[in-house]
Design a protein around this motif. Structure first.
Motif, PDB file in Angstrom:
ATOM      1  N   LYS A 120       4.397   2.035  -4.007  1.00 24.26           N
ATOM      2  CA  LYS A 120       4.119   3.429  -4.365  1.00 24.26           C
ATOM      3  C   LYS A 120       3.857   3.499  -5.858  1.00 24.26           C
TER       4      LYS A 120
ATOM      5  N   VAL B 209      -4.944   6.383   7.994  1.00 23.80           N
ATOM      6  CA  VAL B 209      -5.828   5.981   6.894  1.00 23.80           C
ATOM      7  C   VAL B 209      -6.115   4.477   6.962  1.00 23.80           C
TER       8      VAL B 209
ATOM      9  N   GLY C 155      -3.533   5.411  -2.163  1.00 22.98           N
ATOM     10  CA  GLY C 155      -4.131   6.575  -1.498  1.00 22.98           C
ATOM     11  C   GLY C 155      -3.448   7.822  -2.037  1.00 22.98           C
ATOM     12  N   PRO C 156      -3.640   8.971  -1.398  1.00 20.95           N
ATOM     13  CA  PRO C 156      -3.054  10.211  -1.914  1.00 20.95           C
ATOM     14  C   PRO C 156      -1.563  10.350  -1.601  1.00 20.95           C
ATOM     15  N   ASP C 157      -0.899  11.123  -2.402  1.00 21.15           N
ATOM     16  CA  ASP C 157       0.507  11.478  -2.192  1.00 21.15           C
ATOM     17  C   ASP C 157       0.677  12.856  -2.832  1.00 21.15           C
TER      18      ASP C 157
ATOM     19  N   PHE D 169      -7.785   3.990  -0.957  1.00 20.21           N
ATOM     20  CA  PHE D 169      -8.031   4.547   0.380  1.00 20.21           C
ATOM     21  C   PHE D 169      -8.139   6.071   0.318  1.00 20.21           C
TER      22      PHE D 169
ATOM     23  N   ALA E  37      -0.336   7.259   6.708  1.00 18.82           N
ATOM     24  CA  ALA E  37      -0.638   5.876   6.315  1.00 18.82           C
ATOM     25  C   ALA E  37      -1.274   5.123   7.485  1.00 18.82           C
TER      26      ALA E  37
ATOM     27  N   MET F  18       8.155   3.090   2.011  1.00 17.81           N
ATOM     28  CA  MET F  18       6.881   2.646   2.597  1.00 17.81           C
ATOM     29  C   MET F  18       7.067   1.353   3.383  1.00 17.81           C
TER      30      MET F  18
ATOM     31  N   ASN G  21       9.155  12.594   2.257  1.00 16.12           N
ATOM     32  CA  ASN G  21       9.736  11.264   2.077  1.00 16.12           C
ATOM     33  C   ASN G  21      11.152  11.383   1.521  1.00 16.12           C
TER      34      ASN G  21
ATOM     35  N   ALA H 182       0.852  -1.189   0.000  1.00 15.21           N
ATOM     36  CA  ALA H 182       0.000   0.000   0.000  1.00 15.21           C
ATOM     37  C   ALA H 182       0.881   1.230   0.000  1.00 15.21           C
ATOM     38  N   GLY H 183       0.471   2.220  -0.748  1.00 16.12           N
ATOM     39  CA  GLY H 183       1.219   3.470  -0.790  1.00 16.12           C
ATOM     40  C   GLY H 183       0.514   4.459  -1.692  1.00 16.12           C
ATOM     41  N   GLY H 184       0.867   5.678  -1.514  1.00 22.09           N
ATOM     42  CA  GLY H 184       0.201   6.747  -2.236  1.00 22.09           C
ATOM     43  C   GLY H 184       0.507   6.756  -3.729  1.00 22.09           C
TER      44      GLY H 184
HETATM   45  C1  PPY Z   1       2.888   7.798   2.566  1.00 22.37           C
HETATM   46  O1  PPY Z   1       2.920   7.765   3.800  1.00 22.37           O
HETATM   47  O2  PPY Z   1       3.840   8.260   1.918  1.00 22.37           O
HETATM   48  C2  PPY Z   1       1.735   7.247   1.862  1.00 22.37           C
HETATM   49  O3  PPY Z   1       1.856   6.799   0.770  1.00 22.37           O
HETATM   50  C3  PPY Z   1       0.467   7.307   2.601  1.00 22.37           C
HETATM   51  C4  PPY Z   1      -0.590   6.308   2.317  1.00 22.37           C
HETATM   52  C5  PPY Z   1      -0.368   4.961   2.381  1.00 22.37           C
HETATM   53  C6  PPY Z   1      -1.386   4.081   2.169  1.00 22.37           C
HETATM   54  C7  PPY Z   1      -2.619   4.540   1.908  1.00 22.37           C
HETATM   55  C8  PPY Z   1      -2.837   5.896   1.859  1.00 22.37           C
HETATM   56  C9  PPY Z   1      -1.816   6.773   2.052  1.00 22.37           C
END
Ligand code: PPY
Length: 349
Positions: free
Chosen positions: A78, A295, A113-115, A135, A292, A63, A262, A38-40
């Protein structure tokens, strides 16, 4: 790109050229050892597709380390969407829907999710085709909304932990904090810092953001190129990566660094460079896990918002204490100490 992927120790890279929008999409999955990735989704112009791929791979690794700190059952991933300069807004929704379809086709290998460059409204569009792997949609669309305030809370907690370590007192009252980037994380951070009595200075490159904080709220502003020379107690990078490097570190006049961006260190030796200069560095992947965490807690563990805040603050506060203590004990940089702590968990699920 062949050599980049060949040298990467992650698991999977998905590449898509989106012809209608002339955009490159890269989804990097670093590790699924502890759970699905999972990642933005980061969306911005890059000088070339190779740089975008490299960013996705580095961020995906970040992540994995991030989740390892609180021991969350998620893998590092990501996505990067490299759009052309001056990308036509009329093409945005179509691109996001095609991207959502790709995420859906992966069948749960990667959740997003968002980034940087995307927000909850974009998640709504991606979720039209990408649900249930998306997400942080808006509350109207059944999501938890922006993760920025939770990330900011984690950064605030980290700043307090740094104050405690450096000054013996966790309070930010009267401390001079320099915030780089007043976006979805830096913005709420500035608000909390001011409310807690800190003296805030900020930098940003967006004209509207500068107008809001400098002109409407009277927060002192510095131009982006001058930020590294500003004398302060805490420097909080909340914008792009790679800003702590062989050029900027010698100029810094802060006692500690804790921010939401990051991949703040540009190269392997930069953590050591900070240590030698006696600047306390709170490792980015420990500091910025709040978004993260919140969420995923809110949307997969049914946490309340109060619970999410509590988890973010206690987890990050405790993790940093551990990192600072291990760094001192082993006489290594805080970055190395944090990697040791995360590495143990990544190897032993
Ligand atoms: C991050 O922390 O850099 C993210 O990518 C945040 C995230 C992770 C998973 C779902 C939504 C946001």
């Amino acid at each position: 790109m062949e050599s980049l992927i060949g040298q990467w120790e992650g698991e999977t890279v998905i590449t898509r050229y989106d012809r209608p929008a002339n955009a490159w999409i890269f989804i990097a999955v670093y590790s699924t050892l502890l759970g699905p990735a999972a990642g933005g989704t980061r969306m911005k112009p890059y000088p070339d597709p190779r740089t975008a791929l490299q960013d996705a791979m580095l961020l995906a690794k970040g992540m994995a380390y991030k989740y390892a700190i609180p021991g969350m059952p998620w893998g590092g991933g990501k996505a990067v969407i490299a759009v052309p300069d001056a990308f036509d807004p009329a093409l945005r929704a179509g691109l996001l829907r095609r991207y959502g379809k790709l995420v859906h086709q992966l069948g749960g290998l990667f959740y997003t999710g968002p980034d940087m460059g995307t927000c909850s409204l974009d998640m709504n569009v991606i979720a039209e085709t990408g649900a249930p792997y998306v997400f942080a949609c808006t509350p109207e669309a059944g999501g938890c909304g922006s993760s920025g305030p939770f990330t900011a809370l984690g950064v605030f907690t980290a700043i307090q932990a740094c104050c405690k370590h450096v000054f013996g007192e966790a309070s930010v009252q009267g401390r001079k904090v320099l915030v780089q980037g007043a976006g979805s994380v830096g913005g709420p951070l500035i608000t909390s810092l001011l409310a807690a009595g800190a003296e805030v200075i900020f930098s940003d490159v967006d004209r509207d953001v500068i107008r809001h904080y400098r002109d409407e709220r009277g927060v002192p502003f510095v131009e982006k190129d001058e930020i590294y020379q500003v004398e302060c107690d805490i420097f909080s990078p909340c914008a792009g990566g790679g800003i702590l490097n062989r050029n900027t570190i010698p100029a810094l006049r802060c006692k500690a660094i804790a921010g939401g961006a990051n991949n703040q260190l540009q190269a392997a030796g930069d953590g050591e460079r900070l240590r030698v200069r006696d600047i306390l560095y709170a490792p980015d992947f420990v500091v910025n896990v709040g978004g993260a965490m919140a969420v995923l807690g809110l949307e997969t563990l049914k946490w309340s918002r109060d619970r999410a805040e509590e988890e973010v603050a206690t987890t990050i506060g405790r993790a940093l204490q551990r990192v600072f203590a291990l760094a001192e004990k082993k006489d290594v940089s805080t970055e190395v100490a944090a990697e040791v702590i995360a590495g143990e968990r990544l190897q032993a699920p």
